[in-house]
Write a protein that holds these residues in place. Structure first.
Motif, mmCIF file in Angstrom:
data_model
loop_
_atom_site.group_PDB
_atom_site.id
_atom_site.type_symbol
_atom_site.label_atom_id
_atom_site.label_comp_id
_atom_site.label_asym_id
_atom_site.label_seq_id
_atom_site.Cartn_x
_atom_site.Cartn_y
_atom_site.Cartn_z
ATOM 1 N N TRP A 155 0.887 -1.051 -0.082
ATOM 2 C CA TRP A 155 0.089 -0.059 -0.042
ATOM 3 C C TRP A 155 0.891 1.237 0.089
ATOM 4 C CZ3 TRP A 155 -4.304 -1.384 4.302
ATOM 5 C CH2 TRP A 155 -5.093 -2.418 3.417
ATOM 6 N N ALA A 156 1.886 1.205 0.572
ATOM 7 C CA ALA A 156 2.971 2.458 0.906
ATOM 8 C C ALA A 156 3.652 2.527 -0.453
ATOM 9 C CB ALA A 156 3.817 2.239 1.919
ATOM 10 N N LEU A 157 3.967 1.328 -0.772
ATOM 11 C CA LEU A 157 4.573 1.508 -2.285
ATOM 12 C C LEU A 157 3.871 2.112 -3.396
ATOM 13 C CD1 LEU A 157 6.699 -1.850 -2.144
ATOM 14 C CD2 LEU A 157 7.592 0.361 -1.821
ATOM 15 N N ARG A 158 2.626 1.496 -3.425
ATOM 16 C CA ARG A 158 1.905 2.034 -4.443
ATOM 17 C C ARG A 158 1.637 3.607 -4.417
ATOM 18 N NH1 ARG A 158 -2.875 -2.659 -4.327
ATOM 19 N NH2 ARG A 158 -1.698 -4.034 -5.584
ATOM 20 N N ALA A 159 1.495 3.996 -3.274
ATOM 21 C CA ALA A 159 1.144 5.575 -2.894
ATOM 22 C C ALA A 159 2.498 6.207 -3.469
ATOM 23 C CB ALA A 159 0.793 5.935 -1.532
ATOM 24 N N LEU A 160 3.666 5.908 -3.244
ATOM 25 C CA LEU A 160 5.001 6.490 -3.529
ATOM 26 C C LEU A 160 4.965 6.495 -5.098
ATOM 27 C CD1 LEU A 160 7.290 5.133 -0.774
ATOM 28 C CD2 LEU A 160 6.636 7.593 -1.068
ATOM 29 N N GLU A 161 4.537 5.493 -5.715
ATOM 30 C CA GLU A 161 4.568 5.640 -7.176
ATOM 31 C C GLU A 161 3.959 6.724 -7.762
ATOM 32 O OE1 GLU A 161 2.726 1.737 -8.454
ATOM 33 O OE2 GLU A 161 4.683 0.688 -8.338
ATOM 34 N N GLU A 162 2.985 7.310 -7.043
ATOM 35 C CA GLU A 162 2.065 8.450 -7.631
ATOM 36 C C GLU A 162 2.676 9.718 -7.034
ATOM 37 O OE1 GLU A 162 -1.940 7.568 -7.471
ATOM 38 O OE2 GLU A 162 -1.705 5.884 -8.645
ATOM 39 N N THR A 163 3.683 9.706 -6.286
ATOM 40 C CA THR A 163 4.162 11.104 -5.388
ATOM 41 C C THR A 163 5.395 11.264 -5.906
ATOM 42 O OG1 THR A 163 3.196 9.875 -3.414
ATOM 43 C CG2 THR A 163 4.687 11.483 -3.092
ATOM 44 N N TYR A 164 5.391 12.914 -5.925
ATOM 45 C CA TYR A 164 6.653 13.375 -6.238
ATOM 46 C C TYR A 164 6.936 14.633 -5.286
ATOM 47 C CZ TYR A 164 10.455 15.872 -9.027
ATOM 48 O OH TYR A 164 11.442 16.614 -9.233
ATOM 49 N N VAL A 165 8.168 14.693 -4.842
ATOM 50 C CA VAL A 165 8.421 15.711 -3.606
ATOM 51 C C VAL A 165 9.665 16.453 -4.070
ATOM 52 C CG1 VAL A 165 7.261 14.380 -1.709
ATOM 53 C CG2 VAL A 165 9.605 14.192 -2.155
ATOM 54 N N ASP A 166 10.015 17.315 -3.319
ATOM 55 C CA ASP A 166 11.189 18.256 -3.493
ATOM 56 C C ASP A 166 12.370 17.396 -3.020
ATOM 57 O OD1 ASP A 166 10.468 20.947 -4.798
ATOM 58 O OD2 ASP A 166 9.007 20.677 -3.204
ATOM 59 N N VAL A 167 12.168 17.055 -1.868
ATOM 60 C CA VAL A 167 13.401 16.376 -0.883
ATOM 61 C C VAL A 167 12.914 15.311 -0.239
ATOM 62 C CG1 VAL A 167 13.429 17.959 0.641
ATOM 63 C CG2 VAL A 167 15.497 16.760 0.487
ATOM 64 N N ALA A 168 13.497 14.115 -0.144
ATOM 65 C CA ALA A 168 13.409 13.052 0.701
ATOM 66 C C ALA A 168 14.450 12.942 1.799
ATOM 67 C CB ALA A 168 13.207 11.858 -0.086
ATOM 68 N N PHE A 169 14.005 12.613 3.012
ATOM 69 C CA PHE A 169 14.796 12.720 4.083
ATOM 70 C C PHE A 169 14.839 10.990 4.546
ATOM 71 C CE2 PHE A 169 13.848 17.059 4.263
ATOM 72 C CZ PHE A 169 15.075 17.670 4.440
ATOM 73 N N ILE A 170 15.841 10.469 4.547
ATOM 74 C CA ILE A 170 15.827 9.032 4.940
ATOM 75 C C ILE A 170 16.984 8.613 5.878
ATOM 76 C CG2 ILE A 170 14.885 8.168 2.715
ATOM 77 C CD1 ILE A 170 17.443 7.015 2.027
ATOM 78 N N THR A 171 16.918 7.422 6.605
ATOM 79 C CA THR A 171 17.994 6.981 7.401
ATOM 80 C C THR A 171 18.502 5.477 6.932
ATOM 81 O OG1 THR A 171 16.292 6.139 9.160
ATOM 82 C CG2 THR A 171 17.020 8.132 9.396
ATOM 83 N N ALA A 172 19.398 5.072 7.366
ATOM 84 C CA ALA A 172 19.842 3.792 7.200
ATOM 85 C C ALA A 172 20.464 3.130 8.163
ATOM 86 C CB ALA A 172 20.910 3.965 5.961
ATOM 87 N N ASP A 173 20.678 1.799 8.341
ATOM 88 C CA ASP A 173 21.444 1.008 9.428
ATOM 89 C C ASP A 173 22.895 1.034 9.118
ATOM 90 O OD1 ASP A 173 19.206 0.227 10.818
ATOM 91 O OD2 ASP A 173 18.731 -1.172 9.247
ATOM 92 N N GLY A 174 22.928 1.211 7.647
ATOM 93 C CA GLY A 174 24.576 1.171 7.268
ATOM 94 C C GLY A 174 24.938 1.981 6.093
ATOM 95 N N VAL A 175 26.091 2.287 6.201
ATOM 96 C CA VAL A 175 26.483 3.185 4.845
ATOM 97 C C VAL A 175 27.729 3.034 4.532
ATOM 98 C CG1 VAL A 175 26.398 5.402 5.656
ATOM 99 C CG2 VAL A 175 26.292 5.301 3.268
ATOM 100 N N SER A 176 28.343 2.286 3.404
ATOM 101 C CA SER A 176 29.763 2.448 3.058
ATOM 102 C C SER A 176 30.036 2.728 1.466
ATOM 103 C CB SER A 176 30.150 0.896 3.506
ATOM 104 O OG SER A 176 29.663 0.074 2.528
ATOM 105 N N ALA A 177 31.173 3.115 1.360
ATOM 106 C CA ALA A 177 31.551 3.372 0.022
ATOM 107 C C ALA A 177 31.480 1.980 -1.032
ATOM 108 C CB ALA A 177 32.966 3.790 -0.110
ATOM 109 N N GLU A 178 31.758 0.827 -0.249
ATOM 110 C CA GLU A 178 31.691 -0.325 -1.224
ATOM 111 C C GLU A 178 30.271 -0.858 -1.317
ATOM 112 O OE1 GLU A 178 35.412 -0.100 1.225
ATOM 113 O OE2 GLU A 178 33.388 -0.068 1.860
ATOM 114 N N ARG A 179 29.282 -1.040 -0.367
ATOM 115 C CA ARG A 179 27.970 -1.408 -0.380
ATOM 116 C C ARG A 179 26.882 -0.576 -0.549
ATOM 117 N NH1 ARG A 179 29.775 -6.351 -1.897
ATOM 118 N NH2 ARG A 179 31.350 -7.175 -0.684
#
Length: 252
Positions: A155-179
C-alpha cells in the motif's frame, strides 16, 4: 612479511576473534593503516571478510537488526544532524520523511513559518507534525512495523509511485563506499528505494556509527544520495571514502 602471509593471518584472526581492527592490525604487523585497508579489501574481494566501521568481520557474521538498546550516547549527535537537515528544506513545496529516530527528531524541529506538504510513513513524525497548522500532512498506509513504528509493503509502495516531492529525508542502518546505503529489513529497504525514486533530491541522515557498516538489504548506491549529514565523530578516512564514491558529506 609478504602481503599474502599477512592476509592469511588476518583472516585466521578474524575467524577466531569475530572481528579485526585496522588500528590494532597496523600496530601488530608494523604497517600503515592504508596497507591494512588494502589487505581487508583484498580479502573482501575473495568473499571471506566484510569491511565494517574501523575494521572487518568474517563472512557469516554480517550485521542484522539488533534489539533496541540504550541510545543516550547518540542523542546529541542525532539532534545536531536533525538541526543541520533543516537547511535542506524547501521554502515551500513537498517533502518525504522516512522512518528512524533522527528523522523523527527532524520533524520536531520543523519551522512554523513556511507552508509544506509532508508525506511520511513514520507514526513518530506524524505525532510531531499533526498539531502544525502550516503542514499539509499525508500518512502512507500499509503494514505497520512495530519496531520502527513505520508503514511498509504494497500500500505504501503504491502511494509512492504517484508521489513526487522536492526532497526526501531517509535513514539507514549502514552506509559504506563499497556497498552503499543498506538496512536490516527488506521491506524497509523497498520503501526507502521508492522514496528516493519519488524525490528530486535525497538526504541521508546517519550518525557516525552507521558509516562503514553493511547490512542485509541494499537501498541505493552512495552516488544516488545528494547529501549525507552525519556527526563529527566520523573518522576522516571514512569521510574520504564516501566523498571519493560521489557523496557530498556534511559533518556537524
Amino acid at each position: 612479511m609478504y602481503a599474502e602471509e599477512r592476509q592469511s593471518l588476518i583472516l585466521e584472526r578474524a575467524r577466531k576473534e569475530g572481528r579485526v581492527d585496522v588500528a590494532q592490525l597496523s600496530a601488530d604487523y608494523g604497517v600503515t593503516y592504508e596497507t591494512i585497508r588494502r589487505d581487508l579489501t583484498a580479502l573482501e574481494r575473495h568473499a571471506v571478510l566484510r569491511r565494517v566501521h574501523g575494521g572487518a568481520i568474517p563472512v557469516g557474521r554480517l550485521a542484522f537488526e539488533a534489539p533496541p538498546g540504550p541510545r543516550n550516547e547518540i542523542l546529541a549527535e542525532e539532534e545536531r544532524i536533525a538541526k543541520a537537515a533543516l537547511a535542506e528544506l524547501p521554502e515551500n513545496g513537498a517533502v518525504l520523511l522516512g522512518s528512524g529516530a533522527v528523522v523523527a527528531k527532524l520533524a520536531e524541529f520543523f519551522p512554523n513559518d513556511r507552508e509544506l506538504t509532508v508525506v511520511t510513513n513514520s507514526t513518530l513524525a506524524v505525532l510531531s507534525l499533526l498539531p502544525r497548522e502550516n503542514i499539509d500532512l499525508m500518512m502512507l498506509g500499509g503494514r505497520l512495523r512495530a519496531r520502527t513504528r513505520a508503514t511498509v509493503d504494497v500500500w505504501a509502495l503504491r502511494a509512492l509511485e504517484e508521489t513526487y516531492v522536492d526532497v526526501a529525508f531517509i535513514t539507514a542502518d549502514g552506509v559504506s563506499a563499497e556497498r552503499g546505503v543498506t538496512t536490516a529489513d527488506l521491506a524497509d529497504a523497498q520503501i526507502k528505494q521508492a522514496m528516493i525514486g519519488s524525490a528530486s533530491r535525497t538526504v541521508l541522515l546517519a550518525d557516525h556509527t552507521k558509516v562503514g557498516r553493511d547490512h542485509f538489504a541494499r537501498v541505493a548506491g552512495v552516488e544516488e544520495i545528494d547529501r549525507v549529514i552525519t556527526d563529527s565523530g566520523l573518522p576522516f578516512d571514512l569521510k574520504e571514502e564516501l566523498t571519493a564514491s560521489g557523496a557530498r558529506v556534511l559533518t556537524v
